[in-house]
Scaffold this motif. Structure first.
Motif, PDB file in Angstrom:
ATOM      1  N   SER A   3       0.639  -1.195   0.230  1.00 30.16           N
ATOM      2  CA  SER A   3       0.113  -0.082  -0.207  1.00 30.16           C
ATOM      3  C   SER A   3       0.987   1.320   0.441  1.00 30.16           C
ATOM      4  CB  SER A   3      -0.853   0.619   1.237  1.00 30.16           C
ATOM      5  OG  SER A   3      -1.570   1.141   0.955  1.00 30.16           O
ATOM      6  N   HIS A   7       5.480  15.426 -12.000  1.00 32.55           N
ATOM      7  CA  HIS A   7       4.917  14.556 -11.676  1.00 32.55           C
ATOM      8  C   HIS A   7       4.960  13.200 -12.767  1.00 32.55           C
ATOM      9  CE1 HIS A   7       0.352  12.710 -10.804  1.00 32.55           C
ATOM     10  NE2 HIS A   7       1.533  12.323  -9.219  1.00 32.55           N
ATOM     11  N   THR A  46       5.095   4.936 -17.129  1.00 36.09           N
ATOM     12  CA  THR A  46       3.203   5.333 -16.770  1.00 36.09           C
ATOM     13  C   THR A  46       3.180   3.302 -16.535  1.00 36.09           C
ATOM     14  OG1 THR A  46       1.782   5.368 -18.939  1.00 36.09           O
ATOM     15  CG2 THR A  46       2.719   7.407 -17.425  1.00 36.09           C
ATOM     16  N   LEU A  49       1.699   5.655 -12.039  1.00 33.09           N
ATOM     17  CA  LEU A  49      -0.056   4.839 -12.164  1.00 33.09           C
ATOM     18  C   LEU A  49      -0.308   5.929 -13.127  1.00 33.09           C
ATOM     19  CD1 LEU A  49       0.114   3.260  -8.425  1.00 33.09           C
ATOM     20  CD2 LEU A  49       1.444   2.116 -10.705  1.00 33.09           C
ATOM     21  N   GLY A  50      -1.066   5.611 -13.642  1.00 34.22           N
ATOM     22  CA  GLY A  50      -2.506   6.117 -14.355  1.00 34.22           C
ATOM     23  C   GLY A  50      -2.274   6.294 -15.938  1.00 34.22           C
ATOM     24  N   TYR A  98       2.423   1.722  -3.775  1.00 33.89           N
ATOM     25  CA  TYR A  98       1.778   1.579  -4.660  1.00 33.89           C
ATOM     26  C   TYR A  98       1.417   3.592  -4.197  1.00 33.89           C
ATOM     27  CZ  TYR A  98      -3.132   1.831  -7.063  1.00 33.89           C
ATOM     28  OH  TYR A  98      -3.962   2.353  -7.576  1.00 33.89           O
ATOM     29  N   SER A  99       1.144   3.854  -3.086  1.00 31.82           N
ATOM     30  CA  SER A  99       1.079   5.366  -2.667  1.00 31.82           C
ATOM     31  C   SER A  99       1.967   6.605  -3.526  1.00 31.82           C
ATOM     32  CB  SER A  99       0.296   5.564  -0.603  1.00 31.82           C
ATOM     33  OG  SER A  99      -0.123   4.761  -0.658  1.00 31.82           O
ATOM     34  N   SER A 153       1.838   6.390  -6.519  1.00 29.56           N
ATOM     35  CA  SER A 153       0.611   7.383  -7.545  1.00 29.56           C
ATOM     36  C   SER A 153       1.073   8.858  -7.110  1.00 29.56           C
ATOM     37  CB  SER A 153      -0.564   6.904  -6.558  1.00 29.56           C
ATOM     38  OG  SER A 153      -1.150   7.303  -7.574  1.00 29.56           O
ATOM     39  N   GLY A 161       3.691   9.561 -10.277  1.00 31.67           N
ATOM     40  CA  GLY A 161       3.182  10.119 -11.125  1.00 31.67           C
ATOM     41  C   GLY A 161       3.145   8.379 -12.112  1.00 31.67           C
ATOM     42  N   ASP A 198      -0.758   2.016 -16.726  1.00 36.07           N
ATOM     43  CA  ASP A 198      -2.154   2.091 -16.959  1.00 36.07           C
ATOM     44  C   ASP A 198      -2.507   0.279 -16.623  1.00 36.07           C
ATOM     45  OD1 ASP A 198      -4.227   2.411 -16.805  1.00 36.07           O
ATOM     46  OD2 ASP A 198      -3.950   4.240 -18.277  1.00 36.07           O
TER      47      ASP A 198
END
Length: 181
Positions: free
Chosen positions: A69, A150, A177, A81-82, A72-73, A76, A79, A179
């Motif tokens: 976690s 980011h 990235t 992730l996603g 992951y945080s 994230s 920048g 995704d």
């Protein structure tokens, strides 16, 4: 040939055969019920063993989940992730131009492409021209871009060209990235 029973033994013989059939049926049903009970008992014992093992592993799982976690945080927030944050990347270049007193930063950002390294991993190549710069200033530029932007990038290549005006650099960065959508 089967000998015939006397008439007075007919009724006791019928009762005997019926009692054998009834006793056999009861015995069969009792065995069937016992086997079903043993099967349920085995299933319950297996489930209890699995639950006990899961319970023993719970602290380890919680520690691993908390670590994941946190990772992951961090990813994230950085920048990775996603979706790409291209506007922030370009804004970071503009801020660094002013901060490092660079006369020129020109860039070209290629479209996002799927990476062959792993599914869901994508990269966007960014070509940069920076002037004036030297080795120390270029290292400072890349370090501050890593901190400020980011996103996550790697330097594919950098060429430093010294000249009378302070030198220039041409670099290619890969912005990465992940995704999973």
């Amino acid at each position: 040939m089967i000998p015939r029973l006397p008439a007075r033994l007919h009724l006791p013989a019928v009762w005997f055969v019926l009692s054998l059939l009834l006793g056999g049926s009861v015995f069969y049903l009792a065995l069937d019920a016992r086997m079903a009970g043993k099967t349920r008992q085995l299933a319950a014992r297996t489930a209890a063993d699995l639950a006990a093992r899961d319970l023993r592993q719970t602290p380890e799982r919680l520690t691993r989940d908390q670590a994941q976690s946190a990772s992951y945080s961090h990813l994230s927030a950085k920048g990775f992730l996603g979706k790409e944050d291209r506007l922030d990347w370009l804004g970071s270049l503009a801020r660094l131009r002013a901060t490092l007193d660079l006369q020129q930063i020109s860039w070209h950002l290629a479209p996002r492409a799927a990476s062959s390294l792993s599914p869901n991993l994508h990269s966007s190549a960014m070509s940069l021209e920076i002037a004036p710069t030297d080795a120390r200033r270029l290292a400072l530029f890349l370090e501050q871009l890593r901190t400020l932007a980011h996103g996550h990038f790697t330097v594919r290549e950098c060429t430093l060209r010294p000249d009378a005006g302070g030198g220039s650099a041409s670099c290619t960065l890969d912005w990465w990235t992940w995704d999973a959508r």
